[in-house]
Design an enzyme around this catalytic site. Structure first.
Site, PDB file in Angstrom:
ATOM      1  N   ASN A 106     -22.852 -20.694 -22.277  1.00 32.33           N
ATOM      2  CA  ASN A 106     -23.576 -21.765 -21.588  1.00 32.33           C
ATOM      3  C   ASN A 106     -24.822 -21.166 -20.942  1.00 32.33           C
ATOM      4  O   ASN A 106     -24.713 -20.415 -19.967  1.00 32.33           O
ATOM      5  CB  ASN A 106     -22.644 -22.390 -20.542  1.00 32.33           C
ATOM      6  CG  ASN A 106     -23.302 -23.499 -19.741  1.00 32.33           C
ATOM      7  OD1 ASN A 106     -24.524 -23.670 -19.782  1.00 32.33           O
ATOM      8  ND2 ASN A 106     -22.508 -24.243 -19.005  1.00 32.33           N
ATOM      9  N   HIS A 109     -25.887 -30.262 -24.636  1.00 32.13           N
ATOM     10  CA  HIS A 109     -25.794 -29.078 -23.779  1.00 32.13           C
ATOM     11  C   HIS A 109     -24.549 -28.300 -24.200  1.00 32.13           C
ATOM     12  O   HIS A 109     -23.506 -28.887 -24.490  1.00 32.13           O
ATOM     13  CB  HIS A 109     -25.700 -29.502 -22.313  1.00 32.13           C
ATOM     14  CG  HIS A 109     -25.341 -28.368 -21.414  1.00 32.13           C
ATOM     15  ND1 HIS A 109     -26.024 -27.166 -21.439  1.00 32.13           N
ATOM     16  CD2 HIS A 109     -24.365 -28.225 -20.485  1.00 32.13           C
ATOM     17  CE1 HIS A 109     -25.483 -26.353 -20.555  1.00 32.13           C
ATOM     18  NE2 HIS A 109     -24.475 -26.964 -19.974  1.00 32.13           N
ATOM     19  N   CYS A 134     -27.787 -27.596 -15.432  1.00 34.42           N
ATOM     20  CA  CYS A 134     -27.671 -27.664 -16.904  1.00 34.42           C
ATOM     21  C   CYS A 134     -28.398 -28.863 -17.502  1.00 34.42           C
ATOM     22  O   CYS A 134     -28.639 -28.892 -18.710  1.00 34.42           O
ATOM     23  CB  CYS A 134     -26.204 -27.683 -17.318  1.00 34.42           C
ATOM     24  SG  CYS A 134     -25.351 -26.185 -16.861  1.00 34.42           S
TER      25      CYS A 134
HETATM   26  N1  ACO Z   1      -9.048 -16.057 -18.762  1.00 33.90           N
HETATM   27  C1  ACO Z   1      -7.735 -16.323 -18.724  1.00 33.90           C
HETATM   28  N2  ACO Z   1      -7.236 -17.318 -17.965  1.00 33.90           N
HETATM   29  C2  ACO Z   1      -8.105 -18.068 -17.257  1.00 33.90           C
HETATM   30  C3  ACO Z   1      -9.481 -17.836 -17.284  1.00 33.90           C
HETATM   31  C4  ACO Z   1      -9.947 -16.783 -18.067  1.00 33.90           C
HETATM   32  N3  ACO Z   1     -11.254 -16.481 -18.166  1.00 33.90           N
HETATM   33  N4  ACO Z   1     -10.087 -18.744 -16.487  1.00 33.90           N
HETATM   34  C5  ACO Z   1      -9.128 -19.526 -15.980  1.00 33.90           C
HETATM   35  N5  ACO Z   1      -7.913 -19.112 -16.436  1.00 33.90           N
HETATM   36  C6  ACO Z   1      -6.594 -19.662 -16.156  1.00 33.90           C
HETATM   37  C7  ACO Z   1      -6.554 -20.410 -14.849  1.00 33.90           C
HETATM   38  O1  ACO Z   1      -6.360 -19.520 -13.773  1.00 33.90           O
HETATM   39  C8  ACO Z   1      -5.369 -21.313 -15.065  1.00 33.90           C
HETATM   40  O2  ACO Z   1      -4.189 -20.561 -14.839  1.00 33.90           O
HETATM   41  P1  ACO Z   1      -2.930 -21.253 -14.100  1.00 33.90           P
HETATM   42  O3  ACO Z   1      -2.509 -22.383 -15.000  1.00 33.90           O
HETATM   43  O4  ACO Z   1      -1.947 -20.125 -14.031  1.00 33.90           O
HETATM   44  O5  ACO Z   1      -3.443 -21.709 -12.779  1.00 33.90           O
HETATM   45  C9  ACO Z   1      -5.410 -21.630 -16.562  1.00 33.90           C
HETATM   46  O6  ACO Z   1      -6.263 -20.628 -17.142  1.00 33.90           O
HETATM   47  C10 ACO Z   1      -5.980 -23.005 -16.856  1.00 33.90           C
HETATM   48  O7  ACO Z   1      -7.172 -23.184 -16.097  1.00 33.90           O
HETATM   49  P2  ACO Z   1      -8.063 -24.468 -16.239  1.00 33.90           P
HETATM   50  O8  ACO Z   1      -9.260 -24.336 -15.338  1.00 33.90           O
HETATM   51  O9  ACO Z   1      -7.224 -25.693 -16.100  1.00 33.90           O
HETATM   52  O10 ACO Z   1      -8.509 -24.313 -17.779  1.00 33.90           O
HETATM   53  P3  ACO Z   1      -9.328 -25.316 -18.665  1.00 33.90           P
HETATM   54  O11 ACO Z   1      -8.601 -25.586 -19.905  1.00 33.90           O
HETATM   55  O12 ACO Z   1      -9.811 -26.495 -17.860  1.00 33.90           O
HETATM   56  O13 ACO Z   1     -10.624 -24.450 -19.065  1.00 33.90           O
HETATM   57  C11 ACO Z   1     -12.926 -24.242 -18.420  1.00 33.90           C
HETATM   58  C12 ACO Z   1     -11.472 -23.945 -18.066  1.00 33.90           C
HETATM   59  C13 ACO Z   1     -13.257 -23.538 -19.705  1.00 33.90           C
HETATM   60  C14 ACO Z   1     -13.800 -23.734 -17.287  1.00 33.90           C
HETATM   61  C15 ACO Z   1     -13.129 -25.765 -18.611  1.00 33.90           C
HETATM   62  O14 ACO Z   1     -12.535 -26.441 -17.534  1.00 33.90           O
HETATM   63  C16 ACO Z   1     -14.572 -26.182 -18.682  1.00 33.90           C
HETATM   64  O15 ACO Z   1     -15.244 -25.957 -19.672  1.00 33.90           O
HETATM   65  N6  ACO Z   1     -15.060 -26.909 -17.658  1.00 33.90           N
HETATM   66  C17 ACO Z   1     -16.398 -27.530 -17.693  1.00 33.90           C
HETATM   67  C18 ACO Z   1     -17.516 -26.550 -17.508  1.00 33.90           C
HETATM   68  C19 ACO Z   1     -18.816 -27.322 -17.507  1.00 33.90           C
HETATM   69  O16 ACO Z   1     -19.060 -28.156 -18.351  1.00 33.90           O
HETATM   70  N7  ACO Z   1     -19.655 -27.118 -16.515  1.00 33.90           N
HETATM   71  C20 ACO Z   1     -20.835 -27.969 -16.396  1.00 33.90           C
HETATM   72  C21 ACO Z   1     -22.044 -27.336 -16.778  1.00 33.90           C
HETATM   73  S1  ACO Z   1     -22.277 -25.798 -15.943  1.00 33.90           S
HETATM   74  C22 ACO Z   1     -23.591 -25.977 -14.846  1.00 33.90           C
HETATM   75  O17 ACO Z   1     -24.072 -27.041 -14.558  1.00 33.90           O
HETATM   76  C23 ACO Z   1     -24.080 -24.713 -14.177  1.00 33.90           C
END
Ligand code: ACO
Length: 318
Positions: free
Chosen positions: A275, A245, A113
């Protein structure tokens, strides 16, 4: 010494859009969850016969036209991508052939990214040192091809697209500074584990520990903002536009808060694009240039964080 400046921008998105509601039929998720946790409402995905180079070519042609530069004027083509059409030749070489030119340097750059920020930093150095006068810098991705469509933690987050800029030599910046970093110690938090070199070409699907990535991304992007301002003796209030980003609206809002910047001065496309990895910043830049928000002479801060981990920023006067 000469500087580099943006002569023109362009972008391209595949025509097929997939909404959050569409994804409810594919994985165990809800449109509301995706919208609340990420800010994403829809994304564009390639069709079966569309490739990364197709997206790159369409974006590049628009950038060349906006810059009033002919492909034959280019002496560097740089494509930031994690999803090249093929292992080799590079997507940059494929793009060079599509543009009908021969001989200039052309290579791909892989920093996930952060790829576009890295590519601008590299192209700027080519121009500053006199190795190039006009450079085409593209961020292009078809990440939908490397998603595990059964993993709701990743497949809802990403989209496909491409953005491009033409950089040209100039007496004044243009690009003021670029700040590029990486820390491979975090490789297990965000990766596509498969590859040819490790003998596992079958494992070419993204894995991410999302909430751990989120925490590191927010603090790291805060630091890169400080580093960029300090390096240039600038105050937060000097920044006209943040072009981040587009991974997650909550990460973008945290960086804007760090800069005391109202969200009206932040270019946000994550709702419509998801993204798009290396394509997200040039897509956002092109959108804000074409709709007239970003004007010549304004001070822009681009920042990105991605797999590696890699992170970086570019400060420029547009
Ligand atoms: N739909 C419903 N529930 C979901 C989904 C979904 N699509 N995905 C995860 N959940 C659930 C999980 O299973 C978890 O359930 P649990 O509590 O029963 O275990 C709950 O939601 C919370 O999960 P978290 O991962 O803690 O959710 P979070 O609020 O952190 O959001 C997200 C997840 C959106 C992925 C966030 O962490 C994020 O944006 N992370 C950074 C991504 C990023 O910046 N990546 C870098 C660039 S990408 C690259 O370089 C290729």
């Amino acid at each position: 010494m000469s500087y580099s400046r943006i002569l023109g921008t362009g972008s391209h998105l595949p025509s097929r859009t997939v909404t959050n509601a569409d994804l409810e039929a594919i994985v165990d998720t809800t449109a509301a969850w995706i919208q609340e946790r990420t800010g994403i409402e829809k994304r564009h995905l390639v069709s079966d016969d569309e490739t990364c180079c197709d997206l790159a070519e369409a974006a590049a042609r628009k950038a060349l036209q906006a810059a009033d530069v002919q492909p034959s004027d280019l002496d560097l083509i740089l494509v930031a991508t994690t999803t090249p059409d093929q292992f080799f030749p590079s997507t940059a070489c494929l793009l060079q052939q599509r543009l009908g030119v021969r001989g200039c340097a052309a290579f791909d750059l892989q920093a996930v990214c952060t790829g576009f920020v890295y590519a601008i930093g590299v192209a700027d150095k080519f121009i500053r040192t006199g190795s190039a006068k006009r450079a085409l810098v593209v961020g292009a991705e078809t990440l939908s091809r490397v998603l595990n469509w059964k993993d709701r933690g990743t497949c809802v987050l990403f989209g496909d697209g491409a953005g491009a800029v033409v950089l040209g030599a100039a007496d004044q910046p243009g690009i003021i500074s670029s700040h590029l970093h990486a820390d491979g110690a975090y490789k297990d938090l965000l990766q596509i584990p498969g590859g040819i070199g490790n003998g596992h070409p079958e494992a070419c699907f993204m894995e991410m520990k999302g909430n751990e990535v989120f925490r590191v991304a927010v603090t790291t992007l805060g630091r890169i903002v400080d580093e960029t301002l300090e390096a240039n003796g600038l105050a937060k209030s000097d920044i006209d536009w943040l072009i981040p980003h587009q991974a997650n609206i909550r990460i973008i809002q945290a960086t804007a808060r760090k800069l005391d910047l109202p969200m009206e001065r932040v270019v946000v496309t994550v709702a419509d694009h998801g993204n798009t990895s290396a394509a997200s910043i040039p897509l956002a830049l092109d959108q804000a240039v074409r709709d007239g928000r970003i004007r010549r002479g304004e001070l822009l801060l681009m920042e990105a964080f991605g797999g590696g981990f890699t992170w970086g920023s570019v400060l420029m006067r547009y």
